[in-house]
Design a protein around this motif. Structure first.
Motif, PDB file in Angstrom:
ATOM      1  N   SER A 170       0.754  -1.208  -0.073  1.00 26.93           N
ATOM      2  CA  SER A 170       0.067  -0.087   0.053  1.00 26.93           C
ATOM      3  C   SER A 170       0.884   1.226   0.100  1.00 26.93           C
ATOM      4  O   SER A 170       1.719   1.210  -0.682  1.00 26.93           O
ATOM      5  N   HIS A 174      -2.443   6.567   1.666  1.00 31.22           N
ATOM      6  CA  HIS A 174      -4.025   6.419   1.944  1.00 31.22           C
ATOM      7  C   HIS A 174      -4.635   6.983   3.109  1.00 31.22           C
ATOM      8  O   HIS A 174      -5.778   7.420   3.308  1.00 31.22           O
ATOM      9  N   CYS A 177      -6.747   9.890   1.912  1.00 33.70           N
ATOM     10  CA  CYS A 177      -8.219   9.611   1.639  1.00 33.70           C
ATOM     11  C   CYS A 177      -9.041   9.696   2.440  1.00 33.70           C
ATOM     12  O   CYS A 177      -9.264   8.736   3.290  1.00 33.70           O
ATOM     13  N   ASN A 199      -4.517   7.492  -4.042  1.00 35.13           N
ATOM     14  CA  ASN A 199      -4.863   7.629  -2.423  1.00 35.13           C
ATOM     15  C   ASN A 199      -5.983   6.691  -2.157  1.00 35.13           C
ATOM     16  O   ASN A 199      -5.826   5.815  -1.265  1.00 35.13           O
ATOM     17  N   GLN A 200      -6.994   6.587  -2.900  1.00 34.46           N
ATOM     18  CA  GLN A 200      -8.128   5.746  -2.802  1.00 34.46           C
ATOM     19  C   GLN A 200      -7.661   4.136  -3.019  1.00 34.46           C
ATOM     20  O   GLN A 200      -8.059   3.481  -2.124  1.00 34.46           O
ATOM     21  N   LYS A 202      -4.861   3.061  -2.713  1.00 40.14           N
ATOM     22  CA  LYS A 202      -3.972   2.436  -1.586  1.00 40.14           C
ATOM     23  C   LYS A 202      -4.879   2.172  -0.224  1.00 40.14           C
ATOM     24  O   LYS A 202      -4.528   1.367   0.477  1.00 40.14           O
ATOM     25  N   LEU A 203      -5.639   3.051  -0.038  1.00 38.10           N
ATOM     26  CA  LEU A 203      -6.879   2.694   1.214  1.00 38.10           C
ATOM     27  C   LEU A 203      -7.390   1.554   0.661  1.00 38.10           C
ATOM     28  O   LEU A 203      -7.407   0.678   1.779  1.00 38.10           O
ATOM     29  N   CYS A 290      -2.582   2.746  10.832  1.00 39.55           N
ATOM     30  CA  CYS A 290      -3.080   3.347   9.416  1.00 39.55           C
ATOM     31  C   CYS A 290      -4.220   4.225   9.623  1.00 39.55           C
ATOM     32  O   CYS A 290      -4.432   4.810  10.892  1.00 39.55           O
ATOM     33  N   GLY A 294      -8.887   3.595   7.242  1.00 36.30           N
ATOM     34  CA  GLY A 294      -8.360   2.001   6.932  1.00 36.30           C
ATOM     35  C   GLY A 294      -8.532   1.118   7.825  1.00 36.30           C
ATOM     36  O   GLY A 294      -8.245  -0.047   7.795  1.00 36.30           O
TER      37      GLY A 294
END
Length: 323
Positions: A170, A174, A177, A199-200, A202-203, A290, A294
């Protein structure tokens, strides 16, 4: 007035030294003889370094890449550097569901076991919203949907090979987001921009890992996600033009090289201390925190269900099928 230029140059150099000094290292000496590892996006960057390390430990390593010709050159390099001839290349494009399905089914046919799956392939995204042939936004398809489908299809083999591990690469991005709409993962209702899409995606890697670990509880498979750090790789340069150069610039000022950037991926794939750890997020080979979103179990479940629908997951394709 030369010192006006020298001072920031020296400051950046010092920060870079400190950043690399405090970076995590995988200290495990564990051998992987008789084990099979699969690394997506292994033809460059941290994917290549992860594959090389696993090969040096004696594993059979499958380089799962879109560009077969390039990947074969890397495989030859890994074989030469590691002394391990059991390194093979297989073609897969994680942005195309048909490619993922064909690749995964071939793995099921040809491999007797799979001990380590490293979902590493990724793109920074395109400046304009681009749809794949499956009607999915390109960044989401490459970074999330493709790995979601691949992992599900390979779960049966991973379970058969247990104890086994899934490693999802990831990013710290993230954290940026702030919201996620499972009914609009492909930006059909909301405006699209380059950073938002990346970013989304990776979230989604983090949330996918969280839900996967819950559903795999007691199976002998552990799944964890990670941020590799700011790493000097070719990913941002793929954007092209001045914008791609501007994105890549920070990587050359304060960053890790690919070998150092791969350490957390390797740590999660091999370290003995991770054997019973699942659903966590790691930075510099240590468990980290996170984003609040997340770690949201309700959102991870909603994302899973939406992803099943978007990739058209079939009952026979996953031991965790729920739709």
């Amino acid at each position: 007035m030369w010192y006006i230029i020298l001072i920031p140059v020296v400051a950046v150099a010092i920060l870079n030294v400190v950043y690399n000094w405090q970076a995590g290292h995988c200290h495990s000496q564990r051998r992987l003889d008789g084990k099979t590892a699969l690394v997506t996006g292994a033809s460059a960057g941290i994917g290549k370094e992860t594959a090389l390390d696993l090969a040096r430990r004696g594993a059979r390593v499958i380089l799962a890449c879109r560009n077969v010709e390039k990947a074969q050159r890397i495989a030859d390099e890994i074989i030469k550097e590691s002394g391990n001839s059991n390194v093979v290349v297989r073609e897969v494009d994680t942005s195309k569901l048909s490619s993922v399905r064909h690749f995964a089914n071939e793995i099921l046919k040809t491999e007797t076991h799979l001990d380590i799956l490293v979902n590493n392939a990724g793109i920074p995204g395109s400046l304009r919203r681009t749809l794949t042939t499956d009607g999915l936004e390109l960044t989401m398809a490459t970074n999330h949907y493709g790995h979601f489908l691949l992992t599900n299809i390979l779960l049966e083999l991973l379970k058969k090979s247990a104890p086994s591990r899934i490693v999802n690469v990831s990013s710290v991005m993230h954290h940026y987001c702030g919201k996620l709409d499972p009914e609009d993962l492909n930006f059909e209702k909301t405006s699209y921009n380059f950073f938002k899409a990346y970013n989304q995606s990776k979230l989604c890697n983090v949330l996918f890992t969280l839900e996967l670990s819950e559903r795999l509880r007691g199976s002998g498979i552990v799944a964890n996600s990670l941020h590799p750090g700011c790493v000097r790789t070719e990913i941002n340069s793929k954007v092209g033009g001045l914008f791609g150069f501007m994105l890549s610039l920070p990587q050359y000022l304060i960053s890790k090289d690919s070998k150092l950037g791969a350490q957390t991926s390797i740590h999660l794939a091999v370290s003995e201390e991770i054997e019973s750890v699942s659903g966590k997020y790691f930075v510099d080979c240590k468990e980290s925190t996170c984003s609040k979103l997340g770690s949201h179990r309700g959102m991870s479940k909603k994302l899973w269900l939406a992803s099943e629908l978007d990739v058209k997951l079939e009952p026979h394709e996953s031991i965790l099928y729920t739709s």
